[in-house]
Design an enzyme around this catalytic site. Structure first.
Site, PDB file in Angstrom:
ATOM      1  N   ARG A 125      22.928 -19.987  20.102  1.00 53.17           N
ATOM      2  CA  ARG A 125      22.934 -20.198  21.454  1.00 53.17           C
ATOM      3  C   ARG A 125      21.409 -20.452  21.951  1.00 53.17           C
ATOM      4  NH1 ARG A 125      23.151 -16.586  26.917  1.00 53.17           N
ATOM      5  NH2 ARG A 125      22.777 -18.421  28.225  1.00 53.17           N
ATOM      6  N   HIS A 169      18.743 -22.879  31.839  1.00 55.79           N
ATOM      7  CA  HIS A 169      18.198 -21.386  31.582  1.00 55.79           C
ATOM      8  C   HIS A 169      17.004 -21.461  32.285  1.00 55.79           C
ATOM      9  CE1 HIS A 169      18.958 -17.453  29.079  1.00 55.79           C
ATOM     10  NE2 HIS A 169      17.953 -17.373  29.862  1.00 55.79           N
ATOM     11  N   GLU A 214      23.288 -17.034  33.872  1.00 58.25           N
ATOM     12  CA  GLU A 214      23.175 -16.163  34.846  1.00 58.25           C
ATOM     13  C   GLU A 214      22.854 -16.680  36.344  1.00 58.25           C
ATOM     14  OE1 GLU A 214      20.708 -12.899  33.588  1.00 58.25           O
ATOM     15  OE2 GLU A 214      22.024 -12.346  32.103  1.00 58.25           O
ATOM     16  N   ASN A 339      27.042 -12.012  29.650  1.00 55.98           N
ATOM     17  CA  ASN A 339      25.727 -11.409  29.511  1.00 55.98           C
ATOM     18  C   ASN A 339      25.911  -9.964  29.905  1.00 55.98           C
ATOM     19  OD1 ASN A 339      25.116 -14.103  28.638  1.00 55.98           O
ATOM     20  ND2 ASN A 339      23.317 -13.941  29.925  1.00 55.98           N
ATOM     21  N   TYR A 341      24.227  -5.916  29.430  1.00 54.56           N
ATOM     22  CA  TYR A 341      23.330  -4.759  29.009  1.00 54.56           C
ATOM     23  C   TYR A 341      23.467  -3.682  29.559  1.00 54.56           C
ATOM     24  CZ  TYR A 341      20.488  -9.001  27.596  1.00 54.56           C
ATOM     25  OH  TYR A 341      20.071 -10.201  27.312  1.00 54.56           O
ATOM     26  N   GLU A 407      25.136 -12.783  25.680  1.00 56.57           N
ATOM     27  CA  GLU A 407      24.167 -11.972  25.322  1.00 56.57           C
ATOM     28  C   GLU A 407      24.300 -10.388  25.513  1.00 56.57           C
ATOM     29  OE1 GLU A 407      20.935 -12.368  28.300  1.00 56.57           O
ATOM     30  OE2 GLU A 407      21.069 -15.079  28.149  1.00 56.57           O
TER      31      GLU A 407
END
Ligand code: FCB
Length: 505
Positions: A125, A169, A214, A339, A341, A407
């Site tokens: 990606r 992005h 995002e 994505n 985390y 991600e």
């Protein structure tokens, strides 16, 4: 996705949005549903030690983005982006770094392709820099810009690595910021034009596309919080930007499908499961609102043609919502990119905070980091269950959509030892535990097609410059030498075997 996002409502309230914004949006009379949180408040340990086998054809990938790795910021006719301008402005990047050279991937992409081969990747990606294609944000495509990506795509296909191409992005052409930036509705059409140009040139070989990376992060951090480019701090600009991006997501999707109807098109949303801090009704309600702010603000306008109910306090006029807009935002995304985390702990605001901000409907939500798991060098909590919770919730709430993990990763600043070995065992542990959590969600029915580790390379980490290393590959930013870390070697093995061995393996 940054911790500062959690400050969202506080800053919204702190700036007096409630008092100054007149009209509420449609649906605000619907009482926010205090439905039981599906993310659970239990603190039971989450076992990720077992073995996990992934389905045949599962994509093992890494992610990068143009500004973070390419460098060559003003070469071959590339225009200035908002990140060039921002990083060149003293004081904006904590370390004083810029992305001018970054990992120099613009020149070293062949080396990076060799790295990908050595990591046994089946998906890569990366993002396209809009100002390489349209230096001033409009007009014909620059052939030098297109050629760079075209060569990369050809090489990936030859290496049997799927190109997963992100169209935006965060590096808006500065000329478009000068023309009002994302709060300007005209940019819906400009984005669609850009998407069309890229699709016309690469769509014969690229079939999988991500429209935005995002959207909540770049609208909030760029227009409300000011810590990212273009560095504005305005509630109205932020609210408008969110709506314009939702419209652009719809128009961009249709532009791509018009050129290549059989392409697969999605967005990479930053997501974080929002857990109520306690089982109190108020905290559960706060968590639902946080979920809407964090996870579905840009998803529901696409998949449901409306803003999430829990955001009922959003002011329609201030957002610039016009009649007919929600039909335009409605978009049957082919997949949802996630994505992820960390998790977010949510609680209701105190009585004091409420008294200070009279509007009950503008419910203050406190969003904090979890404190139980170990922290990465960037201070983000490692909490593998977050991935399980998010994937299972999206699977339930949206009728088992196709998901791609676009991600996940961790910043640990381990460097080479005397023998040049980078033994980043904490990173191995991170990916291992998140993958185990993912496989559990898949075993329970989630339709997940890929996992992309952030990132292939250590790179420019936005406002933190080069101080945070997320890569499976170490980059010496003086020599630009790349060295695969132990985590990269481990990932290569997992990708080749398509299974996670037991922790003890
Ligand atoms: C995500 C961004 C990505 C990178 C990682 C660490 O929020 O999409 O560019 O900075 O965080």
């Amino acid at each position: 996705m940054r911790p500062t996002r959690r400050k969202f409502l506080q800053s919204l309230l702190g700036a007096g949005a409630g008092a100054s914004l007149p009209i509420l949006c449609s649906g605000c009379n619907a009482a926010p549903k205090a439905k039981a949180s599906t993310v659970g408040t239990t603190r039971r340990s989450f076992d990720t030690s077992g073995e996990a086998v992934f389905p045949k054809g599962f994509f093992w990938g890494t992610s990068t983005s143009a500004y973070q790795i390419e460098g060559a910021w003003n070469q071959d006719g590339k225009g200035e982006s908002i990140w060039d301008r921002f990083a060149h402005t003293p004081g904006k990047i904590s370390t004083g770094d810029t992305g001018d050279r970054a990992c120099d991937s613009y020149h070293r992409w062949r080396d990076d392709l060799s790295l990908m081969r050595s990591l046994n990747l089946s998906s890569y990606r990366f993002s396209i820099s809009w100002p390489r294609i349209q230096p001033n944000g409009s007009g014909p495509a620059s052939s030098r810009g297109i050629d760079y990506y075209s060569r990369l795509v050809d090489a990936l296909i030859e290496a049997r690595i799927r190109p997963l191409v992100t169209l935006y992005h965060w590096d808006l052409p500065q000329a478009l910021e000068d023309a009002g930036g994302w709060p300007n509705r005209d940019h819906v059409g400009r984005f669609a034009d850009y998407v069309r140009l890229v699709a016309q040139r690469l769509g014969d070989r690229v079939s999988d596309w991500i429209l935005f990376n995002e959207p909540d992060a770049f609208t909030e951090l760029g227009y409300l919080d000011g810590s990212h480019a273009p560095g504005r701090k305005s509630i109205l600009d932020f609210l408008r930007a969110t709506h314009v991006v939702n419209l652009a997501q719809g128009e961009g999707f249709r532009a791509l499908k018009a050129v290549r109807p059989d392409s697969r098109v999605g967005t990479a949303f930053s997501m974080s499961p929002c857990e109520p801090a306690t089982t109190s009704e108020n905290d559960i309600l706060a968590a639902e609102r946080a979920h809407a702010i964090t996870n579905t603000w840009f998803l529901d306008p696409a998949l449901r043609g409306r803003y999430p109910e829990a955001l009922a306090f959003l002011p329609e006029t201030a957002m610039g919502i016009k009649s007919g807009d929600m039909e335009k935002t409605r978009t049957p995304l082919d997949f949802i990119g996630i994505n992820l985390y960390y998790r977010t702990i949510c609680s209701a605001a105190s009585a004091l905070e409420r008294a200070a901000h009279a509007q009950e409907w503008l419910f203050p939500v406190k969003m904090e980091e979890g404190q139980q798991g170990p922290k990465t060098d960037l201070g983000w909590e490692v909490w593998p269950k977050a991935l399980y919770d998010m994937v299972t919730r999206i699977t339930r709430d949206y009728n088992r959509p196709v998901l791609e993990i676009t991600e996940s990763g961790c910043s640990y600043n381990d460097g080479p030892d005397a023998n040049g070995v980078i033994s980043d065992t904490r990173r191995i542990q991170y990916h291992r535990s998140y993958l185990a959590a993912l496989s559990r969600a898949m075993a329970e029915g989630a339709d997940v097609r890929s996992y992309h580790a952030w990132s292939l390379l250590d790179n420019f980490e936005w406002s933190k410059g080069y101080s945070q290393r997320f890569g499976l590959t170490y980059v010496d930013f003086n020599s630009e030498k790349r060295t695969v870390k132990d985590s990269g070697k481990w990932y290569a093995k997992i990708a080749a075997e398509n299974r996670l061995g037991k922790v003890s393996d």
